[in-house]
Design a protein around this motif. Structure first.
Motif, mmCIF file in Angstrom:
data_model
loop_
_atom_site.group_PDB
_atom_site.id
_atom_site.type_symbol
_atom_site.label_atom_id
_atom_site.label_comp_id
_atom_site.label_asym_id
_atom_site.label_seq_id
_atom_site.Cartn_x
_atom_site.Cartn_y
_atom_site.Cartn_z
ATOM 1 N N VAL A 151 0.837 -1.204 0.000
ATOM 2 C CA VAL A 151 0.000 0.000 0.000
ATOM 3 C C VAL A 151 0.873 1.256 0.000
ATOM 4 C CG1 VAL A 151 -1.637 1.364 1.357
ATOM 5 C CG2 VAL A 151 -2.002 -1.093 1.073
ATOM 6 N N VAL A 152 1.896 1.287 0.863
ATOM 7 C CA VAL A 152 2.758 2.465 0.952
ATOM 8 C C VAL A 152 3.535 2.682 -0.338
ATOM 9 C CG1 VAL A 152 4.787 3.420 2.102
ATOM 10 C CG2 VAL A 152 2.965 2.411 3.463
ATOM 11 N N LYS A 153 4.010 1.626 -0.951
ATOM 12 C CA LYS A 153 4.774 1.763 -2.194
ATOM 13 C C LYS A 153 3.927 2.392 -3.301
ATOM 14 C CE LYS A 153 8.086 -1.976 -1.401
ATOM 15 N NZ LYS A 153 8.524 -3.333 -1.788
ATOM 16 N N ASN A 154 2.625 2.108 -3.281
ATOM 17 C CA ASN A 154 1.749 2.658 -4.314
ATOM 18 C C ASN A 154 1.133 3.990 -3.910
ATOM 19 O OD1 ASN A 154 1.234 0.627 -6.712
ATOM 20 N ND2 ASN A 154 1.479 -0.609 -4.866
ATOM 21 N N LYS A 155 1.171 4.307 -2.615
ATOM 22 C CA LYS A 155 0.636 5.582 -2.121
ATOM 23 C C LYS A 155 1.686 6.239 -1.216
ATOM 24 C CE LYS A 155 -3.382 5.189 -4.099
ATOM 25 N NZ LYS A 155 -3.853 6.157 -5.148
ATOM 26 N N PHE A 156 2.865 6.440 -1.787
ATOM 27 C CA PHE A 156 4.037 6.870 -1.027
ATOM 28 C C PHE A 156 3.827 8.205 -0.316
ATOM 29 C CE2 PHE A 156 8.252 8.817 -0.586
ATOM 30 C CZ PHE A 156 8.962 7.787 0.025
ATOM 31 N N ASN A 157 3.058 9.085 -0.895
ATOM 32 C CA ASN A 157 2.889 10.427 -0.333
ATOM 33 C C ASN A 157 1.575 10.606 0.415
ATOM 34 O OD1 ASN A 157 5.381 11.480 -1.374
ATOM 35 N ND2 ASN A 157 4.438 11.584 -3.393
ATOM 36 N N GLU A 158 0.896 9.509 0.745
ATOM 37 C CA GLU A 158 -0.381 9.596 1.460
ATOM 38 C C GLU A 158 -0.176 9.306 2.951
ATOM 39 O OE1 GLU A 158 -3.062 10.670 0.211
ATOM 40 O OE2 GLU A 158 -2.652 10.589 -1.942
ATOM 41 N N TYR A 159 -0.665 10.210 3.790
ATOM 42 C CA TYR A 159 -0.455 10.067 5.238
ATOM 43 C C TYR A 159 -1.079 8.791 5.774
ATOM 44 C CZ TYR A 159 -5.282 11.064 6.554
ATOM 45 O OH TYR A 159 -6.647 10.961 6.726
ATOM 46 N N TRP A 160 -2.268 8.395 5.227
ATOM 47 C CA TRP A 160 -2.993 7.233 5.755
ATOM 48 C C TRP A 160 -2.267 5.920 5.458
ATOM 49 C CZ3 TRP A 160 -4.107 4.217 1.631
ATOM 50 C CH2 TRP A 160 -4.314 4.829 0.407
ATOM 51 N N ALA A 161 -1.479 5.906 4.376
ATOM 52 C CA ALA A 161 -0.714 4.694 4.057
ATOM 53 C C ALA A 161 0.382 4.473 5.098
ATOM 54 C CB ALA A 161 -0.116 4.806 2.655
ATOM 55 N N TRP A 162 1.082 5.544 5.457
ATOM 56 C CA TRP A 162 2.130 5.439 6.474
ATOM 57 C C TRP A 162 1.532 5.196 7.862
ATOM 58 C CZ3 TRP A 162 6.953 4.566 5.260
ATOM 59 C CH2 TRP A 162 7.413 4.947 4.005
ATOM 60 N N GLU A 163 0.343 5.743 8.103
ATOM 61 C CA GLU A 163 -0.337 5.472 9.372
ATOM 62 C C GLU A 163 -0.634 3.971 9.497
ATOM 63 O OE1 GLU A 163 -4.441 6.708 11.816
ATOM 64 O OE2 GLU A 163 -4.176 7.271 9.704
ATOM 65 N N LEU A 164 -1.106 3.366 8.401
ATOM 66 C CA LEU A 164 -1.364 1.920 8.404
ATOM 67 C C LEU A 164 -0.102 1.151 8.758
ATOM 68 C CD1 LEU A 164 -2.941 -0.693 7.659
ATOM 69 C CD2 LEU A 164 -2.199 -0.318 5.287
ATOM 70 N N LEU A 165 1.022 1.494 8.123
ATOM 71 C CA LEU A 165 2.270 0.784 8.380
ATOM 72 C C LEU A 165 2.715 0.977 9.830
ATOM 73 C CD1 LEU A 165 4.058 -1.041 6.682
ATOM 74 C CD2 LEU A 165 5.494 0.929 6.141
ATOM 75 N N GLY A 166 2.482 2.170 10.365
ATOM 76 C CA GLY A 166 2.799 2.407 11.769
ATOM 77 C C GLY A 166 1.940 1.564 12.693
ATOM 78 N N ASP A 167 0.654 1.475 12.392
ATOM 79 C CA ASP A 167 -0.254 0.666 13.213
ATOM 80 C C ASP A 167 0.156 -0.803 13.205
ATOM 81 O OD1 ASP A 167 -1.635 2.986 13.654
ATOM 82 O OD2 ASP A 167 -3.311 2.501 12.317
ATOM 83 N N ILE A 168 0.610 -1.289 12.042
ATOM 84 C CA ILE A 168 1.016 -2.696 11.926
ATOM 85 C C ILE A 168 2.220 -2.993 12.819
ATOM 86 C CG2 ILE A 168 2.011 -4.404 10.338
ATOM 87 C CD1 ILE A 168 0.270 -3.136 8.132
ATOM 88 N N HIS A 169 3.164 -2.038 12.899
ATOM 89 C CA HIS A 169 4.403 -2.260 13.659
ATOM 90 C C HIS A 169 4.299 -1.833 15.122
ATOM 91 C CE1 HIS A 169 7.138 -3.557 10.467
ATOM 92 N NE2 HIS A 169 6.535 -2.696 9.665
ATOM 93 N N LYS A 170 3.221 -1.168 15.490
ATOM 94 C CA LYS A 170 3.129 -0.557 16.829
ATOM 95 C C LYS A 170 3.326 -1.564 17.958
ATOM 96 C CE LYS A 170 0.304 2.653 19.498
ATOM 97 N NZ LYS A 170 -0.962 3.435 19.536
ATOM 98 N N GLN A 171 2.757 -2.748 17.830
ATOM 99 C CA GLN A 171 2.822 -3.731 18.919
ATOM 100 C C GLN A 171 4.211 -4.338 19.066
ATOM 101 O OE1 GLN A 171 -0.237 -6.731 18.778
ATOM 102 N NE2 GLN A 171 0.762 -8.031 20.292
ATOM 103 N N ASN A 172 4.808 -4.743 17.942
ATOM 104 C CA ASN A 172 6.084 -5.463 18.007
ATOM 105 C C ASN A 172 7.316 -4.570 17.882
ATOM 106 O OD1 ASN A 172 4.665 -7.910 18.223
ATOM 107 N ND2 ASN A 172 4.516 -8.106 15.994
ATOM 108 N N SER A 173 7.148 -3.394 17.298
ATOM 109 C CA SER A 173 8.300 -2.506 17.118
ATOM 110 C C SER A 173 7.855 -1.053 17.234
ATOM 111 C CB SER A 173 8.957 -2.753 15.752
ATOM 112 O OG SER A 173 10.055 -1.883 15.563
ATOM 113 N N PRO A 174 7.719 -0.550 18.463
ATOM 114 C CA PRO A 174 7.283 0.843 18.666
ATOM 115 C C PRO A 174 8.193 1.853 17.977
ATOM 116 C CG PRO A 174 7.192 -0.393 20.725
ATOM 117 C CD PRO A 174 7.898 -1.266 19.744
ATOM 118 N N GLU A 175 9.511 1.560 17.914
ATOM 119 C CA GLU A 175 10.433 2.491 17.262
ATOM 120 C C GLU A 175 10.096 2.639 15.779
ATOM 121 O OE1 GLU A 175 11.318 -0.295 18.746
ATOM 122 O OE2 GLU A 175 12.398 0.232 20.577
ATOM 123 N N THR A 176 9.789 1.506 15.132
ATOM 124 C CA THR A 176 9.419 1.546 13.717
ATOM 125 C C THR A 176 8.104 2.282 13.532
ATOM 126 O OG1 THR A 176 10.537 -0.564 13.341
ATOM 127 C CG2 THR A 176 8.937 0.146 11.682
#
Length: 613
Positions: free
Chosen positions: A266-291
């Motif tokens: 999703v991020v690769k295809n919507k690189f400049n969209e805030y919601w795409a990066w938010e999704l990736l952050g949500d995915i990593h939040k539990q196992n890697s807070p730094e990411t």
């Protein structure tokens, strides 16, 4: 008709004649007070073996038999109400028949259609009556009708309209309706008369249902919907929203690791969209807070509109609190509160909980977090390209666009087989000391689903030769336009270009060899090739684009064609060399694209000898 049927082998015409007679008698007697003959007529009509290909008679036969049932006339009356647009009266009559004990398929299906017409009218009217429409949907589910069917799909379409207005929880409805009842037609994209194509009903329902189930954190609904998301992704791999929704679904049922690859796509295809990066952050939040923190920072760099990113700010604040970076956390919280108060919006519960913590009152907020975003965002970007190989490239020219004079961009040339291709990036992305055109660089990037190349990162490459990825190609000049002062050359099928006289140090004739270094670029007319260098050469022209021939010729309407290979000889050459039908000629031919036939062939550019027999 009965006399005709006494024939030992009555044909279909005799059978049809009797059928139409009985149908007419049933229609007549059904409207009379005394209907004692109807059972007999129904029995006789039922015995007739009608050819199934005669759909009109088959349907009329079924309708007539239904008229012979105890409620047949009342059912027909209800159907007539429907034809007249009196749907409420039709519903009332069907309900009376149903309540009197007739639960036949005809009655329940008839009532269901009338409920659909009423519900649709309520949604389409102004103002809409959503509650009334939903009541009819609930009544529909109390009936026993065929599934899957057009009728069942029609109620799903009504639910889709209600879901768009936030008047129906599609995650719950989809499970009650039964997504296994989707028909093949429901997976077909919708095409308008003017050529626009919209997602299929199945796609829309799955997207709405998964979004609703995620919002309610309903694990039961999410587990039910997931297989249908997968099926839609297989059928519609280009629909990125399906992959986004699958990632959100997996995240909601605790399958974070399975969601990572989808989040990256999703991020690769919507690189400049805030919601795409938010999704990736949500995915990593539990196992890697730094990411996750770096992803939220990147998200906040993509959009400055706090109306959109306020939830991201609160998520970032929560992570900052965990690492005890209270000043930056307070900055995020205060920005959200200020926005909500100024716009007379209720401060969210999550925000209030953060503001109520002990540290809040005794902490001064940071003046800005922009530098913090800038320093952490690159770590998020590394997620996209950590496993990608480095690609050789070369720095190109810096330029500006007329309507954006303060935003310079830089051309980059990327190695690809033997012909580099051109991409463009903001000048601010090329952070290399001693930057100059021709400098060798290494690039990490890839093409998206639309075949656009995204540059993720780059660095200086250790090479002493400028422009080293540009290889020399030997082509042939196939046209010289003295009026426009340009030449056209060809290197191979679909690889050609135009060069102005002013850009050439040498003069050329048709058939001359030319050594070029070229790159590929995108234009409004598709892929094109631009010449970097062009010179005369004594190197041989590849036989794949220029060859000698000697063949007999057929001349038709002033045009010549060799008999064996079909080489085209243009009329000016035929006339100049006085070539006649049956002559044998020798010369040189160049590869040529036939625009009418849309295929590659050969065209003579010179004739050395003509022999007549």
């Amino acid at each position: 008709a009965l006399e005709l049927m006494k024939n030992p082998q009555p044909d279909q015409w005799n059978i049809k004649a009797l059928a139409w007679c009985i149908i007419s008698l049933i229609k007549r007697d059904a409207s009379l007070v005394h209907q004692q003959n109807l059972p007999y007529y129904s029995e006789q009509l039922g015995k007739l073996n009608i050819d199934p290909s005669d759909e009109l008679l088959t349907n009329k036969k079924q309708d007539a038999i239904k008229l012979c049932t105890p409620n047949g006339l009342e059912i027909q009356k209800a159907k007539n109400f429907s034809k007249e647009g009196r749907h409420q009266e039709s519903v009332n009559l069907f309900r009376k028949i149903l309540n009197d004990g007739d639960h036949s398929e005809d009655v329940q299906t008839g009532l269901a259609w009338e409920l659909y017409h009423l519900a649709k009218t309520m949604i389409d009217q102004e103002p809409p009556n959503f509650n009334g429409s939903k009541k009819h949907l609930n009544d529909y589910f109390k009936l026993q009708v065929d599934k899957p069917s057009l009728l069942h799909t029609c109620f799903l379409q009504l639910a889709d309209k209600l879901a768009k207005e936030n008047k129906l929880k599609m995650g719950i409805f989809a499970r009650i309706w039964g997504l296994e009842n989707l028909r093949p037609e429901d997976y077909e994209p919708y095409k308008t008369d003017d050529g626009n194509v919209f997602p299929s009903l199945a796609e829309r329902i799955v997207l709405h249902a998964s979004k609703d189930a995620v919002t309610r954190s309903s694990e039961e609904d999410l587990n039910y919907i997931l297989p249908f998301i997968n099926e839609c992704i297989i059928k519609f791999p280009e629909n990125l929203w399906l992959k986004y929704r699958k990632a959100r679904t997996l995240l909601s049922i605790g399958q974070n690791d399975e969601a990572i690859s989808l989040g990256l796509e999703v991020v690769k295809n919507k690189f400049n969209e805030y919601w795409a990066w938010e999704l990736l952050g949500d995915i990593h939040k539990q196992n890697s807070p730094e990411t996750a923190l770096s992803c939220y920072c990147k998200s906040l760099l993509c959009s400055k509109d706090i109306n959109f990113v306020r939830k991201v700010k609160i998520k970032l604040a929560e992570l900052l609190i965990e690492i005890k970076d209270f000043p930056r956390a307070k900055f995020e919280i205060e920005e959200v509160i200020t926005y909500q108060v100024q716009n007379k919006k209720r401060v969210s519960d999550s925000t209030e909980l953060l503001r109520a913590q002990e540290w809040y009152e005794e902490t001064s907020a940071a003046a800005s977090n922009t530098e913090f975003y800038d320093s952490h965002a690159p770590s998020a970007e590394e997620l996209l390209y950590s496993n990608l190989p480095w690609i050789d490239g070369v720095v190109g020219e810096c330029y500006t666009i007329d309507d954006k004079p303060n935003k310079p961009r830089r051309k980059l040339y990327i190695h690809s087989s033997s012909i580099p291709f051109e991409v463009s990036v903001p000048e601010s992305k090329v952070l290399i000391s001693g930057l100059k055109p021709g400098m060798g660089i290494k690039i990490k990037g890839e093409k998206d689903e639309d075949n656009r190349f995204h540059v993720y990162t780059l660095k200086k490459r250790d090479t002493a030769i400028d422009w080293d990825i540009f290889e020399e190609h030997i082509g042939v000049v196939d046209h010289v336009n003295k009026q426009k002062e340009v030449i056209h050359f060809i290197v191979g099928p679909y690889v050609d270009g135009v060069i102005r006289f002013s850009e050439l140090e040498d003069s050329f004739l048709e058939g001359d060899a030319i050594a070029v270094r070229i790159h590929k670029y995108k234009s409004k007319r598709g892929s094109r090739y631009h010449t970097f260098t062009a010179n005369k050469t004594t190197k041989p022209i590849p036989k794949s684009i220029l060859k000698s021939f000697e063949e007999e010729v057929r001349v038709i309407d002033g045009m010549g064609f060799t008999i064996e290979e079909g080489i085209f000889i243009p009329p000016p050459i035929v006339k100049d060399k006085n070539i006649k039908d049956g002559d044998e000629v020798s010369g040189k031919a160049i590869i040529n694209f036939n625009k009418k036939k849309l295929e590659w062939g050969w065209k003579a550019i010179s004739i050395d000898n003509v022999s007549s027999f």
